[in-house]
Design an enzyme around this catalytic site. Structure first.
Site, PDB file in Angstrom:
ATOM      1  N   GLY A   1       3.448  -0.062  -1.828  1.00 58.99           N
ATOM      2  CA  GLY A   1       3.232  -0.665  -3.040  1.00 58.99           C
ATOM      3  C   GLY A   1       4.179  -0.290  -3.926  1.00 58.99           C
TER       4      GLY A   1
ATOM      5  N   ALA B   1       0.913  -1.371  -0.009  1.00 64.90           N
ATOM      6  CA  ALA B   1      -0.028   0.008   0.093  1.00 64.90           C
ATOM      7  C   ALA B   1       0.747   1.113   0.090  1.00 64.90           C
ATOM      8  CB  ALA B   1      -0.964   0.032   1.221  1.00 64.90           C
ATOM      9  N   CYS B   2       0.487   2.443  -0.734  1.00 66.89           N
ATOM     10  CA  CYS B   2       0.963   3.684  -0.899  1.00 66.89           C
ATOM     11  C   CYS B   2       2.595   3.318  -1.285  1.00 66.89           C
ATOM     12  CB  CYS B   2       0.914   4.380   0.607  1.00 66.89           C
ATOM     13  SG  CYS B   2       1.180   6.115   0.376  1.00 66.89           S
ATOM     14  N   ALA B   3       3.450   3.944  -0.317  1.00 70.07           N
ATOM     15  CA  ALA B   3       4.911   3.688  -0.585  1.00 70.07           C
ATOM     16  C   ALA B   3       5.352   2.264  -0.380  1.00 70.07           C
ATOM     17  CB  ALA B   3       5.825   4.559   0.327  1.00 70.07           C
TER      18      ALA B   3
END
Length: 363
Positions: free
Chosen positions: A104, A100-102
């Site tokens: 990811g 997720a997010c960074a």
């Protein structure tokens, strides 16, 4: 398993039988991993265990100025060691990965790096509220990221050795000042009201530092769009996302102000493999923490992936409930056959060190 950068946590199965292919969850480096495990109702880990997945999670170490030299290559090497441990523990030839997010971004680079170094072990990749394409007018973050400000940010973090998590948190707050700045100034400071006890707010304030080198790597990805352009190298290996042909499940948030959904949608146009894109009706954190018990949850789905995000939404169907259940069905089809759940955690060579949540989370 533990190395300098991370601890690997294995969770005890909650079903008598589990899917043979394990699941690795990679959180962002800027926050603690327990966003996936806030409480029993909101816990993504608990949900996954209830679905029969073998769940492993990374807990990143909170770096100080002594670790200023840690960059993306070091994080990928550390995560590769975690992957090796998981495959050895489960005796599986491959695994599924979630980021997720960074986290990811890190998961995508890791998956590509493994494939391009001859280790095609990532069977599927799931990305939530994650941007791999950075060149977009849709990004509200652009207000804070002129070339001069980015260069100043690089110099500042190199001078200090780290980018303090609280500093980045303030940037995200000022992207929604009415809700995330002035609301608290008025209610808490001017009116003297105590802020409510809320697990997400506690987690959000429990931020971690980014080592200067990793901070600069992320800035390069943002400023020069190196991932989409195919210009990022890890230990001499060029990361080619188009060649990453494992199946992918990509989610975004309709009202996300940090990773706008139309920017997240661009992932479908730059990575290889079969891709499913799902749009949650919530914002950045609420799209991630989206348990089936949330009666307000909605999501949009469209099997077609046109070039234009608005065109995708026009053809999408809205569903009641959480995308978690849709994702679970998708992942079960990619997790192999079921087997008896292991009676003990770890293995002969990877014996349990201590109970979750480990030690790094307290740093």
């Amino acid at each position: 398993f533990r190395n300098e950068l991370l601890e690997l946590i294995q969770y005890k199965p909650r079903t008598a039988r589990v899917f043979r292919r394990p699941l690795l969850i990679i959180p962002p480096q800027i926050n603690k991993f327990y966003i996936y495990d806030l409480n029993e109702e909101k816990s993504f880990f608990r949900f996954c265990l209830g679905q029969g997945f073998q769940v492993f999670a990374i807990s990143w170490r909170n770096p100080s100025e002594e670790q200023a030299h840690w960059g993306m290559p070091q994080y990928i090497e550390a995560a590769t060691e975690a992957v090796d441990a998981i495959l050895a523990i489960t005796r599986s030839q491959s695994l599924n990965v979630v980021g997720a997010c960074a986290g990811g971004i890190t998961a995508s680079i890791l998956s590509s790096y493994l494939k391009q170094t001859g280790r095609d072990v990532v069977h599927s990749l799931s990305l939530s509220v994650c941007m791999l394409s950075m060149n977009s007018r849709e990004m509200e973050l652009g207000v804070f990221t002129t070339p001069a400000s980015l260069q100043a940010a690089r110099l500042k973090s190199r001078e200090r050795g780290v980018l303090e998590g609280a500093e980045l948190g303030r940037v995200f707050s000022w992207m929604r000042p009415n809700d995330l700045v002035w609301n608290y100034h008025i209610n808490n400071y001017l009116m003297g009201e105590a802020p409510p006890a809320f697990d997400i707010l506690f987690w959000n304030s429990d931020s971690t530092n980014l080592p200067a080198e990793l901070h600069c790597d992320f800035l390069d990805i943002y400023e020069h769009n190196t991932l989409e352009a195919g210009e990022m190298k890890i230990n001499g290996v060029t990361i080619d996302l188009a060649a990453l042909d494992c199946d992918k499940y990509v989610t975004a948030g309709l009202s996300d102000h940090i990773t706008p959904w139309k920017v997240c949608y661009k992932t479908t146009q730059i990575v290889g493999g079969n891709i499913k894109f799902v749009l949650s009706s919530s914002g950045h954190i609420q799209s991630l923490v989206n348990p089936p018990s949330n009666i307000k949850a909605r999501y949009f789905s469209n099997d077609s992936l046109p070039d234009n995000a608005d065109e995708w939404l026009e053809g999408a169907e809205q569903f009641a409930g959480s995308w978690w259940t849709d994702w679970s069905a998708w992942l079960q089809a990619r997790s192999g056959v079921r087997k008896a759940a292991p009676k003990v955690l770890g293995s002969k060579h990877f014996r349990p060190l201590e109970d979750a949540p480990g030690t790094y989370v307290f740093g």
